[in-house]
Every structure is written in structure tokens, then in C-alpha cells.
Design a protein around this motif. Structure first.
Motif, PDB file in Angstrom:
ATOM      1  N   LYS A 171       0.914  -1.294   0.162  1.00 18.33           N
ATOM      2  CA  LYS A 171       0.010   0.037  -0.155  1.00 18.33           C
ATOM      3  C   LYS A 171       0.865   1.329  -0.053  1.00 18.33           C
ATOM      4  N   GLY A 220      -6.929   8.422   5.649  1.00 19.30           N
ATOM      5  CA  GLY A 220      -8.284   8.093   5.198  1.00 19.30           C
ATOM      6  C   GLY A 220      -7.738   6.432   4.249  1.00 19.30           C
ATOM      7  N   LYS A 221      -6.860   6.844   3.309  1.00 23.79           N
ATOM      8  CA  LYS A 221      -6.414   5.683   2.687  1.00 23.79           C
ATOM      9  C   LYS A 221      -5.887   4.572   3.280  1.00 23.79           C
ATOM     10  N   ARG A 230      -6.559   3.721   6.293  1.00 19.41           N
ATOM     11  CA  ARG A 230      -7.651   3.183   7.113  1.00 19.41           C
ATOM     12  C   ARG A 230      -8.509   2.423   6.282  1.00 19.41           C
ATOM     13  N   GLU A 231      -8.756   3.030   5.076  1.00 15.47           N
ATOM     14  CA  GLU A 231      -9.615   2.130   4.318  1.00 15.47           C
ATOM     15  C   GLU A 231      -8.968   0.820   3.777  1.00 15.47           C
ATOM     16  N   HIS A 232      -7.690   0.916   3.550  1.00 14.84           N
ATOM     17  CA  HIS A 232      -6.812  -0.530   3.302  1.00 14.84           C
ATOM     18  C   HIS A 232      -7.057  -1.284   4.614  1.00 14.84           C
ATOM     19  N   LEU A 250      -9.438  -1.572   6.951  1.00 18.72           N
ATOM     20  CA  LEU A 250     -10.638  -2.170   6.638  1.00 18.72           C
ATOM     21  C   LEU A 250     -10.795  -3.251   5.771  1.00 18.72           C
ATOM     22  N   GLU A 251     -10.202  -3.015   4.597  1.00 19.64           N
ATOM     23  CA  GLU A 251     -10.274  -4.060   3.606  1.00 19.64           C
ATOM     24  C   GLU A 251      -9.622  -5.259   3.770  1.00 19.64           C
TER      25      GLU A 251
END
Length: 80
Positions: free
Chosen positions: A16, A36-37, A39-41, A43-44
Motif C-alpha cells: 500500500k 483515510g487511505k 484506514r480504508e486499506h 478495513l479491507e
């Protein structure tokens, strides 16, 4: 600041980090967007891990069929 944040992450984040570094100009990317990016990663990845764990817990039942050559009828096989 963004570069320092990315350097603090462990090896599991390396794919990432590389993606963010190559696709975005880290000098113009806001820290909020970076978090944000990330955190999104995260969660995925958690969602994928949960799905993998569910798949491991699904048990399949296999029935074993025993064939007899000596002429026993099927009623005797079903009792065992």
C-alpha cells in the motif's frame, strides 16, 4: 510529514505504501487523506481476513461408501 508516517508502518503495509507513493504526490497529499487511505486499506484487509476465517470454519461432510463384493444386500450396508 507524510513520508515520515509511511516510514513508520511495518512491512505488511509495504504494498500500500508503494501504491500511494507512486500514484500520489506526497508533498500535496494532505495528512487527512493519507490516513483515510490507510484506514480504508486496513478495513479491507480485516474484511478479507474475516472472510478467510469463515471459509476455514465451514466444514464439509464426506460420506464414505463401502462396496461389498460378497453379495450382501444394501439394507446391511445402511445399518453400518
Amino acid at each position: 510529514m507524510n513520508i515520515k508516517i509511511l516510514k513508520c508502518l511495518d512491512r505488511s503495509w509495504q504494498p500500500k505504501i508503494t501504491t500511494i507513493s507512486e500514484s500520489k504526490d506526497l508533498t500535496t497529499l494532505t495528512t487527512t487523506s493519507l490516513f483515510g487511505k490507510l484506514r480504508e486499506h486496513e478495513l479491507e484487509m480485516n474484511q478479507l481476513n474475516d472472510q478467510e476465517n469463515e471459509e476455514k470454519h465451514v466444514r464439509s461432510i464426506a460420506l464414505r461408501v463401502i462396496g461389498h463384493k460378497d453379495g450382501h444386500d444394501s439394507s446391511e450396508c445402511s445399518d453400518s
